[in-house]
Motif scaffolding. Structure first.
Motif, short mmCIF file in Angstrom:
data_model
loop_
_atom_site.label_atom_id
_atom_site.label_comp_id
_atom_site.label_asym_id
_atom_site.label_seq_id
_atom_site.Cartn_x
_atom_site.Cartn_y
_atom_site.Cartn_z
N GLU A 33 -9.19 -11.67 5.67
CA GLU A 33 -8.99 -10.60 5.02
C GLU A 33 -9.09 -9.13 5.79
OE1 GLU A 33 -12.10 -11.17 2.00
OE2 GLU A 33 -10.94 -12.73 0.96
N SER A 34 -9.50 -9.25 6.90
CA SER A 34 -9.81 -7.99 7.52
C SER A 34 -8.99 -8.21 8.93
CB SER A 34 -11.13 -7.50 7.93
OG SER A 34 -11.92 -7.35 6.47
N THR A 35 -7.76 -8.71 8.94
CA THR A 35 -6.96 -9.11 9.96
C THR A 35 -6.47 -7.63 10.85
OG1 THR A 35 -5.86 -10.83 9.06
CG2 THR A 35 -4.70 -9.65 11.07
N ARG A 109 6.71 -2.23 12.27
CA ARG A 109 5.34 -2.45 11.77
C ARG A 109 5.05 -2.64 10.42
NH1 ARG A 109 0.30 -2.47 10.11
NH2 ARG A 109 -1.26 -1.29 10.93
N TYR A 110 4.30 -3.48 10.07
CA TYR A 110 4.16 -3.88 8.56
C TYR A 110 2.52 -4.52 8.37
CZ TYR A 110 3.98 -8.95 8.98
OH TYR A 110 3.90 -10.05 9.51
N GLU A 111 2.31 -4.37 7.23
CA GLU A 111 1.23 -4.96 6.52
C GLU A 111 1.26 -5.51 5.25
OE1 GLU A 111 -2.60 -2.52 6.48
OE2 GLU A 111 -1.34 -0.85 7.50
N GLY A 117 -6.09 -13.00 -0.35
CA GLY A 117 -6.79 -11.89 0.23
C GLY A 117 -6.21 -12.01 1.88
N THR A 118 -5.83 -13.18 2.30
CA THR A 118 -5.41 -13.26 3.87
C THR A 118 -4.55 -12.22 3.92
OG1 THR A 118 -5.85 -15.60 3.84
CG2 THR A 118 -4.42 -14.78 5.62
N ARG A 119 -4.66 -11.41 5.12
CA ARG A 119 -3.75 -10.17 5.46
C ARG A 119 -3.05 -10.20 6.70
NH1 ARG A 119 -5.87 -5.15 7.91
NH2 ARG A 119 -4.47 -3.43 7.25
N GLU A 120 -1.87 -9.73 6.59
CA GLU A 120 -1.01 -9.57 7.97
C GLU A 120 -0.93 -8.14 8.40
OE1 GLU A 120 0.08 -11.52 10.22
OE2 GLU A 120 1.06 -13.34 9.31
N ASN A 121 -1.05 -8.07 9.63
CA ASN A 121 -1.07 -6.50 10.14
C ASN A 121 -0.50 -6.47 11.55
OD1 ASN A 121 -2.07 -3.85 10.33
ND2 ASN A 121 -4.13 -4.43 10.90
N VAL A 166 11.80 -13.91 -0.25
CA VAL A 166 11.72 -14.24 1.17
C VAL A 166 10.31 -13.37 1.60
CG1 VAL A 166 14.00 -13.91 1.91
CG2 VAL A 166 12.77 -11.84 1.60
N SER A 167 9.60 -13.62 2.72
CA SER A 167 8.60 -13.25 3.16
C SER A 167 8.22 -11.74 3.24
CB SER A 167 8.16 -13.58 4.73
OG SER A 167 9.02 -13.11 5.55
N PRO A 168 7.29 -11.11 2.93
CA PRO A 168 7.27 -9.84 2.70
C PRO A 168 7.89 -8.85 4.12
CG PRO A 168 4.91 -10.54 2.93
CD PRO A 168 5.98 -11.85 2.75
#
Length: 207
Positions: A33-35, A109-111, A117-121, A166-168
């Motif tokens: 949640e805080s990647t 660059r993306y989030e 709640g799992t986050r990509e950063n 598709v994926s974000p």
């Protein structure tokens, strides 16, 4: 963050606010949640007719399981330049070897956050890879559920019609790739000097 690297552990490169390298962390511990911001890449693989290899992520993956996305993604490790990481992941995930790997979106660059709640950063440069002699992929079931070669223009039109298919990160990348022109084989190659500092600095493992 870790300072002493275990040779048996897969690490990712952690990035600071200026996208500089600030350390390493075990890949298995990064996504939550805080990647923390870290270095990654995305790759779009094409044949000589401009067909694109789309993939579906393995259904047991912790982030965006089963989702349709670009050809492969990954994280360069300590001591690994990104084109080598792209080649490694194409082989590991798809059993394929590209003839060329070229930088096209150096500053992407993306989030993104999943419903749980799992986050990509990620600081995530995007590469185009090409194969002269197309063959079917051999998906690694730990990474990829399925693959298909599709005309790029059709794929772009599908994403434009419904970005949730598709994926974000793929949806955001398609927006920027479309701006490079309709023919993916004619996209201009970007200079490595435009890469984030974490990707241009020597990535040797250190303490």
């Amino acid at each position: 963050m870790t300072s002493t690297l275990d040779p048996d552990v897969e690490y990712v490169v952690l990035c600071g606010s200026r996208h500089e390298r600030i350390g390493y962390a075990p890949k298995a511990e990064v996504h939550h949640e805080s990647t923390p911001l870290h270095l990654a890449f995305s790759c779009y693989l094409f044949d000589q007719q401009g067909n694109f290899l789309v993939t579906w992520r393995a259904r047991h993956k912790s982030t965006w399981p089963g989702v349709r996305t670009n050809s492969c993604c990954g994280h360069p490790g300590p001591g690994e330049v990104i084109p080598d990481a792209v080649a490694r992941r194409l082989t590991d995930e798809l059993g394929l070897v590209a003839d060329r790997i070229e930088l096209v979106l150096p500053e992407f660059r993306y989030e993104a956050t999943m419903p749980n709640g799992t986050r990509e950063n990620e600081v995530c440069p995007v590469y185009r890879a090409t194969v002269t002699n197309r063959r079917d992929a051999a998906p690694n079931p730990e990474e990829v559920d399925d693959t298909a070669w599709v005309p790029w223009r059709e794929f772009v039109a599908e994403v434009e019609a419904d970005r949730t298919t598709v994926s974000p990160w793929c949806a955001l990348q398609v927006d920027q790739l479309r701006a490079l022109g309709p023919d993916p084989l004619a996209w201009p190659v970007a200079d490595d000097s435009r890469l984030p500092d974490a990707a241009r600095e020597p990535l040797e493992a250190g303490h």
